[in-house]
Motif scaffolding. Structure first.
Motif, PDB file in Angstrom:
ATOM      1  N   TYR A 218       3.319  -5.201   9.072  1.00 30.71           N
ATOM      2  CA  TYR A 218       4.775  -5.310   9.025  1.00 30.71           C
ATOM      3  C   TYR A 218       5.291  -6.601   9.675  1.00 30.71           C
TER       4      TYR A 218
ATOM      5  N   SER B  30      -1.071   6.865   2.593  1.00 33.80           N
ATOM      6  CA  SER B  30       0.242   7.250   2.084  1.00 33.80           C
ATOM      7  C   SER B  30       0.524   8.700   2.437  1.00 33.80           C
TER       8      SER B  30
ATOM      9  N   TYR C 144      11.186   7.946   1.839  1.00 33.41           N
ATOM     10  CA  TYR C 144      10.743   6.553   1.928  1.00 33.41           C
ATOM     11  C   TYR C 144      11.951   5.620   1.996  1.00 33.41           C
TER      12      TYR C 144
ATOM     13  N   LYS D 109      12.934   1.277   2.098  1.00 37.27           N
ATOM     14  CA  LYS D 109      12.385  -0.055   1.881  1.00 37.27           C
ATOM     15  C   LYS D 109      12.552  -0.956   3.104  1.00 37.27           C
TER      16      LYS D 109
ATOM     17  N   CYS E 270      16.783   2.799   6.356  1.00 38.04           N
ATOM     18  CA  CYS E 270      16.428   3.996   7.119  1.00 38.04           C
ATOM     19  C   CYS E 270      17.565   4.376   8.068  1.00 38.04           C
TER      20      CYS E 270
ATOM     21  N   LYS F 217       6.088   3.820  10.317  1.00 38.40           N
ATOM     22  CA  LYS F 217       5.697   2.835   9.313  1.00 38.40           C
ATOM     23  C   LYS F 217       4.549   3.399   8.480  1.00 38.40           C
ATOM     24  N   GLU F 218       4.382   2.855   7.303  1.00 42.17           N
ATOM     25  CA  GLU F 218       3.312   3.287   6.400  1.00 42.17           C
ATOM     26  C   GLU F 218       2.010   2.605   6.822  1.00 42.17           C
TER      27      GLU F 218
ATOM     28  N   VAL G 244       9.716   7.156   6.256  1.00 42.25           N
ATOM     29  CA  VAL G 244       8.621   6.193   6.215  1.00 42.25           C
ATOM     30  C   VAL G 244       9.139   4.840   5.751  1.00 42.25           C
TER      31      VAL G 244
ATOM     32  N   LYS H  68       8.429   1.606   4.137  1.00 43.60           N
ATOM     33  CA  LYS H  68       7.361   1.194   3.233  1.00 43.60           C
ATOM     34  C   LYS H  68       6.763  -0.136   3.664  1.00 43.60           C
ATOM     35  N   ASN H  69       5.468  -0.293   3.414  1.00 42.77           N
ATOM     36  CA  ASN H  69       4.739  -1.492   3.801  1.00 42.77           C
ATOM     37  C   ASN H  69       5.223  -2.695   2.989  1.00 42.77           C
TER      38      ASN H  69
ATOM     39  N   ALA I 148       2.737  -4.500   0.550  1.00 44.89           N
ATOM     40  CA  ALA I 148       2.257  -3.836  -0.664  1.00 44.89           C
ATOM     41  C   ALA I 148       2.866  -4.440  -1.916  1.00 44.89           C
ATOM     42  N   GLU I 149       4.015  -5.112  -1.779  1.00 38.04           N
ATOM     43  CA  GLU I 149       4.725  -5.606  -2.949  1.00 38.04           C
ATOM     44  C   GLU I 149       4.734  -7.132  -3.057  1.00 38.04           C
TER      45      GLU I 149
END
Length: 680
Positions: free
Chosen positions: A77, A105, A114, A116, A121, A205-206, A229, A231-232, A235-236
């Motif tokens: 992160y 996950s 979830y 972003k 959050c 965190k993921e 959560v 999201k990491n 990952a994207e």
């Protein structure tokens, strides 16, 4: 000497630094905080730099050092930090590698939401009520403290370093709201915190196995806590990332030095039935020296906490759940199995899964099984007994067959319902004289071992773990062989329910079955089955063989069902109808016996050939006209290994002091394989 530059702050970074140090490869390790320095111990071949670096400072650091490569082992992160490291490395033309963390996950659990970003959050939490456990660290804490109402609901779990605690104070988080602890945390610890602080929502965190992510999710599910959560972000972004082994190979290539990889020691151990007094010294030693302990919760609870206070206990027993934790190199891991590792155990599959990994050494330590324990406690041997497991299987019919033909049968059950069903089946099968030695809660303080009749088994009420020994008194008392089942087929004609339905005679029946050349998993059509004598005898050869008895006459079909019930056969399927129409929806056959065709032989053979052009067929005939018709029809099909035999059987009949031979009608047996295309 060329050095490796590592930007750390994670478990993976510490592991990489330790491996390089043990291999004599020089490295400089950058950590952001004093706490990061504390957990990154000094090494002979590494230097530690403490403090946050901006991009230009990173560039200067890289230029001033004689580096071969830069490895980014920062948190997934820490997106800005990773971006700065990558850009600085590009500017000074230094090879850059991103150390990948194996992530986990939460799946699609109902209590998981979830987000972003941290801001998304926060907006979601503002719509809720109740206390919040924040486990995302101190750096993003300010996002949650801008709303005073939300801030009062926070309980913040951070690292026990001065920097983290100072950040909490600057954001107005009071002492009672700060939980300063070093993770990762077990499921039990998370549950305790949920209850202690009356948590309704948790933010995480993921992260991967090293961050204790799955323990947070499982604890929240049990406590009814909603999970948010983040999201990491990696990952994207499509960034190329390497795992530890890939990076080590690159460092070997760049430095020309071989890296000594210390293999993880993974022990699969049997801990018996639960009593620690029955755990072997070898198994106890492995448990005491383990860094990770895996196993079902019941098994983990059976291991005393004082045996190993530092080991992390994880309630997993499947390879897919355990392997992610073994991505992070720990010296020793132990996987617990009940009973003995070689006796109805998951150890074999686990060994196969682990042996695919070249970075670990796998060993297996046996334990004491419930069967050997019950045999000893009841004064019986078990090397001469049949052993069957009902645990998670449908082997009750196999068990009854074993009891009929064996003097002693040990049974592993799934619980009291199995024991009751055993009692009922023994009575139904006429085995009421059997004695059932029932072992309940073996090795535990409330252990009970008692011998019951089938009727008493039906009355059992105690829930729990049962292992049984069934002894067939008839075999024991008459001194017969332990296995009374004949190795050959050959039931006498009068063994079958017959009435007035025609039946293939015994000698012809046995010869025809031999000509069938059946295999273990054959699928057989018995066409024109009559009384089902052929179907029954074939089905008795193996439980894995399936026979479809096709019969057009209702009274004959009823007789087949009676005979199947008499011989307790579940692998014979009675099909009421006339071939070939009755064959339409049946599985593809491997073999067929035709004892009656009602004038439709050509149509039947055509249908069989279409279903399987490589199958085995046996036909019986009494008249020469039928033999001629079969021979003529076979000219229409490609066949091989064709054989025609004629049997004449004479049977002696007693007349006073004399025996007179009486001839049965001669019978022709035709057998062949279709020799068409590939089997369907």
């Amino acid at each position: 000497m060329k050095r490796i530059l590592i930007f750390s702050g994670t478990t993976e970074g510490r592991q990489l630094a330790d491996i390089l140090d043990a291999s004599g490869i020089c490295a400089d390790v950058c950590v952001a905080t004093e706490y990061g320095h504390e957990v990154m111990t000094e090494g002979k071949y590494r230097n530690i730099h403490t403090g946050r670096l901006a991009e230009d400072e990173m560039k200067e650091f890289m230029q001033n050092g004689d580096y071969t490569a830069a490895v980014d082992a920062t948190h997934p992160y820490a997106v800005l930090v990773s971006s700065n490291i990558r850009q600085a490395a590009e500017q000074v033309r230094l090879p850059y590698y991103r150390l990948r963390r194996t992530l986990q996950s939460a799946g699609e659990e109902n209590n998981v939401i979830y987000a972003k970003s941290q801001q998304e959050c926060v907006r979601a939490l503002e719509q809720t009520t109740g206390n919040i456990l924040l486990t995302t660290g101190s750096k993003e804490l300010h996002c949650y403290c801008e709303n005073e109402t939300l801030k009062k609901r926070l309980f913040v779990r951070v690292l026990p370093g001065m920097e983290s605690i100072e950040i909490c104070h600057r954001n107005g988080i009071t002492g009672k709201q700060i939980i300063a602890m070093q993770g990762p945390f077990s499921e039990e610890m998370n549950l305790a915190l949920f209850h202690q602080y009356q948590i309704a929502h948790m933010v995480t965190k993921e992260s991967g196995a090293t961050g204790g992510f799955s323990e947070k999710i499982s604890a929240a599910k049990k406590a009814g806590v909603s999970v948010y959560v983040i999201k990491n972000p990696e990952a994207e972004n499509g960034e190329q990332k390497e795992n530890l082994e890939e990076i080590l190979k690159e460092i070997e290539r760049l430095t020309g030095k071989e890296i000594r990889r210390k293999k993880m020691q993974v022990s699969l151990v049997g801990i018996g039935m639960g009593n620690t007094k029955l755990i072997t010294e070898e198994v106890a030693e492995r448990i005491r020296s383990a860094d990770l302990l895996f196993g079902a919760k019941r098994l983990l609870d059976a291991v005393p906490a004082q045996w190993n206070l530092s080991a992390r206990r994880l309630p997993y027993y499947l390879a897919k759940d355990i392997l992610p934790y073994l991505e992070t190199s720990v010296p020793q891991a132990v996987i617990l199995f009940s009973g003995d590792t070689g006796f109805y155990s998951g150890a074999e599959k686990m060994v196969q899964a682990l042996q695919e990994r070249c970075d670990m050494e796998v060993s297996v330590c046996p334990g004491i099984s419930s069967v050997s324990y019950l045999a000893a406690r009841s004064g019986n041997s078990w090397q001469d007994a049949k052993i069957i497991s009902l645990h998670g299987t449908d082997h009750m019919e196999l068990l009854m067959e074993a009891v009929r033909t064996n003097r002693k049968v040990f049974v592993i059950t799934s619980g009291v319902l199995d024991v009751r069903e055993i009692g009922k089946r023994l009575l139904d099968c006429g085995l009421k004289e059997t004695a059932v030695t029932v072992g309940y809660a073996l090795s535990y303080p409330d252990e009970q071992i008692k011998t019951l009749s089938p009727e008493e088994c039906i009355q059992l009420a105690d829930e729990g773990l049962f292992t049984c020994l069934i002894q067939n008194k008839e075999i024991h008392e008459t001194g017969k062989d332990a296995d009374r089942k004949f190795l050959t087929h050959g039931l006498p004609d009068d063994a079958f329910c017959r009435d007035k339905v025609p039946m293939t005679k015994e000698e012809v029946r046995e010869t025809a079955i031999c000509k069938m050349q059946l295999k273990e998993n054959s699928v057989v059509y018995d066409i024109g089955s009559g009384t089902g004598s052929i179907a029954v005898e074939m089905a008795r050869l193996s439980k894995n063989l399936t026979v479809y008895a096709i019969e057009r006459k209702p009274e004959a079909a009823s007789l087949i069902e009676k005979n199947c019930e008499k011989f307790e056969l579940s692998n014979v399927k009675v099909i009421r109808g006339e071939a070939p129409l009755a064959l339409a929806d049946l599985p593809v056959p491997t073999h067929a016996f035709i004892g009656g065709s009602n004038g439709s032989l050509m149509a039947i053979l055509t249908d069989l050939y279409q279903k399987n052009p490589r199958m085995r067929v046996v036909v019986t005939a009494i008249t020469l006209e039928t033999v001629g018709a079969v021979s003529s029809i076979l000219n229409e099909f490609p066949v091989e290994q064709e054989e025609i035999i004629q049997m004449s059987v004479g049977r002696a009949k007693k007349a006073g002091r004399y025996h007179l031979m009486q001839a049965e009608n001669p019978v022709f047996i035709l057998s062949f394989y279709f020799a068409g295309g590939a089997e369907q």
